[in-house]
Design a protein around this motif. Sequence first.
Motif, short mmCIF file in Angstrom:
data_model
loop_
_atom_site.label_atom_id
_atom_site.label_comp_id
_atom_site.label_asym_id
_atom_site.label_seq_id
_atom_site.Cartn_x
_atom_site.Cartn_y
_atom_site.Cartn_z
N PHE A 56 -70.98 -24.59 -36.52
CA PHE A 56 -69.55 -25.03 -37.13
C PHE A 56 -68.52 -25.17 -36.55
CE2 PHE A 56 -66.03 -25.51 -39.18
CZ PHE A 56 -65.73 -27.16 -39.66
N PHE A 57 -68.48 -24.70 -35.58
CA PHE A 57 -68.19 -24.67 -34.32
C PHE A 57 -68.47 -24.96 -33.01
CE2 PHE A 57 -65.18 -21.32 -36.74
CZ PHE A 57 -64.30 -21.98 -37.10
N GLU A 58 -67.67 -24.81 -31.92
CA GLU A 58 -68.25 -25.17 -30.47
C GLU A 58 -67.69 -23.49 -30.22
OE1 GLU A 58 -69.62 -27.48 -28.31
OE2 GLU A 58 -69.84 -28.69 -30.37
N PRO A 59 -69.21 -22.69 -30.16
CA PRO A 59 -68.92 -22.10 -29.40
C PRO A 59 -68.09 -20.85 -28.22
CG PRO A 59 -71.07 -22.51 -29.38
CD PRO A 59 -70.25 -23.01 -29.67
N LYS A 60 -67.63 -22.35 -27.14
CA LYS A 60 -66.56 -21.69 -26.12
C LYS A 60 -65.05 -21.73 -27.20
CE LYS A 60 -69.01 -22.69 -22.31
NZ LYS A 60 -69.77 -23.67 -21.56
N SER A 61 -65.15 -22.88 -28.39
CA SER A 61 -63.71 -22.63 -28.72
C SER A 61 -63.15 -22.07 -29.29
CB SER A 61 -63.74 -24.31 -29.44
OG SER A 61 -64.34 -24.33 -30.50
N ILE A 62 -64.17 -20.89 -29.54
CA ILE A 62 -63.49 -19.64 -30.35
C ILE A 62 -63.43 -18.45 -29.88
CG2 ILE A 62 -63.57 -20.96 -33.26
CD1 ILE A 62 -66.75 -18.95 -32.95
N GLU A 63 -63.22 -19.06 -28.69
CA GLU A 63 -62.79 -17.53 -27.50
C GLU A 63 -63.64 -16.53 -28.41
OE1 GLU A 63 -59.03 -16.70 -28.02
OE2 GLU A 63 -58.07 -19.03 -27.59
N GLN A 64 -63.90 -15.01 -28.45
CA GLN A 64 -64.40 -13.72 -28.53
C GLN A 64 -64.31 -13.59 -29.97
OE1 GLN A 64 -60.88 -13.44 -28.38
NE2 GLN A 64 -60.20 -11.49 -29.72
N TRP A 65 -64.31 -14.83 -30.83
CA TRP A 65 -64.83 -14.56 -32.40
C TRP A 65 -65.94 -15.71 -32.78
CZ3 TRP A 65 -61.71 -11.13 -33.87
CH2 TRP A 65 -60.54 -11.39 -33.19
N GLY A 66 -66.70 -14.70 -34.04
CA GLY A 66 -67.81 -15.27 -33.86
C GLY A 66 -69.13 -13.91 -34.07
N GLY A 67 -70.29 -14.52 -34.37
CA GLY A 67 -71.78 -13.58 -34.06
C GLY A 67 -70.91 -12.17 -35.70
N GLY A 68 -70.12 -12.45 -36.35
CA GLY A 68 -69.98 -12.12 -36.78
C GLY A 68 -68.69 -11.01 -37.36
N LYS A 69 -67.79 -11.24 -36.15
CA LYS A 69 -66.86 -10.45 -35.38
C LYS A 69 -65.26 -11.62 -36.10
CE LYS A 69 -69.38 -8.41 -32.19
NZ LYS A 69 -69.72 -8.28 -30.74
N TYR A 70 -65.28 -11.31 -36.95
CA TYR A 70 -63.86 -12.19 -37.34
C TYR A 70 -62.77 -11.32 -37.65
CZ TYR A 70 -67.73 -16.23 -37.51
OH TYR A 70 -68.93 -16.95 -37.20
N PRO A 71 -61.57 -12.13 -37.51
CA PRO A 71 -60.17 -10.96 -37.41
C PRO A 71 -60.17 -10.79 -38.98
CG PRO A 71 -59.98 -12.87 -37.06
CD PRO A 71 -61.15 -12.86 -36.54
N ILE A 72 -59.43 -9.59 -39.64
CA ILE A 72 -59.09 -9.84 -41.32
C ILE A 72 -58.55 -10.70 -41.29
CG2 ILE A 72 -57.26 -7.83 -42.58
CD1 ILE A 72 -58.64 -5.22 -40.60
N GLY A 73 -58.19 -10.96 -42.77
CA GLY A 73 -58.21 -12.16 -43.31
C GLY A 73 -58.84 -13.52 -43.45
N PHE A 74 -59.97 -13.80 -42.26
CA PHE A 74 -60.20 -15.26 -41.95
C PHE A 74 -61.58 -15.79 -43.21
CE2 PHE A 74 -63.74 -17.56 -40.18
CZ PHE A 74 -63.27 -18.97 -40.02
N LEU A 75 -62.47 -14.71 -43.21
CA LEU A 75 -63.12 -14.74 -44.26
C LEU A 75 -63.29 -15.03 -45.40
CD1 LEU A 75 -66.15 -12.44 -43.07
CD2 LEU A 75 -65.86 -15.40 -42.06
N GLY A 76 -61.69 -14.35 -45.89
CA GLY A 76 -61.42 -14.43 -47.34
C GLY A 76 -59.98 -16.24 -47.03
N ARG A 77 -59.84 -16.92 -45.98
CA ARG A 77 -59.44 -18.22 -45.67
C ARG A 77 -60.12 -19.00 -46.11
NH1 ARG A 77 -55.49 -17.71 -41.38
NH2 ARG A 77 -54.14 -15.97 -41.79
N LEU A 78 -61.34 -19.33 -45.18
CA LEU A 78 -62.50 -19.61 -45.75
C LEU A 78 -63.61 -19.47 -46.94
CD1 LEU A 78 -64.60 -20.92 -43.17
CD2 LEU A 78 -66.00 -19.22 -43.40
N LEU A 79 -63.51 -18.40 -47.96
CA LEU A 79 -63.77 -18.45 -49.17
C LEU A 79 -62.83 -19.40 -50.01
CD1 LEU A 79 -65.35 -15.08 -49.71
CD2 LEU A 79 -66.17 -16.63 -49.30
N ALA A 80 -61.25 -19.35 -49.32
CA ALA A 80 -60.62 -20.10 -49.90
C ALA A 80 -60.78 -21.19 -49.98
CB ALA A 80 -59.33 -20.06 -49.85
N VAL A 81 -61.03 -21.99 -49.06
CA VAL A 81 -61.50 -23.25 -48.31
C VAL A 81 -62.61 -23.77 -48.90
CG1 VAL A 81 -61.58 -25.04 -46.79
CG2 VAL A 81 -60.28 -23.67 -45.99
#
Length: 151
Positions: A56-81
């Motif tokens: 979904f994201f261009e890998p270089k555009s999300i810095e160190q995030w991805g591969g299941g390593k997401y900051p606290i709160g992000f996946l909840g925001r994604l579920l809300a979408v």
Amino acid sequence: MALEASDIPKTIRSLGWEPRAIDDRTWRVTLDTSVGIVRIVVRYAGAWLYLSIIPFFEPKSIEQWGGGKYPIGFLGRLLAVNRNLNMVKFALDDDGDVVLKSELPTENLQASELSAALVQLQKTTDQYRQPVREALLDAGRAAANASANPT
């Protein structure tokens, strides 16, 4: 008559897109859009047709995030979408990367339904790629600030 695997490339071409066969049941379409390159994979799996924006994201555009390593709160925001979406949903793939998916039962599936799902994937990516990326980066900054300034 229900859509067959052999009908899928023709349906994709009817949108003005050019599919590339990966095998006899899987196709990839690459679109250059206002939000960057969008890669759609369509896989016919008998009873189901799986459509995905991978990644979904261009890998270089999300810095160190991805591969299941997401900051606290992000996946909840994604579920809300996901609550606001019809026909398509955000998910994590086997590698833990964010994907946008649609799954269609093939029994009685019509070409118009496949076209609608493909267009919805593309439109949803156009609408949500930047805001969801910003939500990820904001959550990352918040997590970094919290670890740098524990209370």
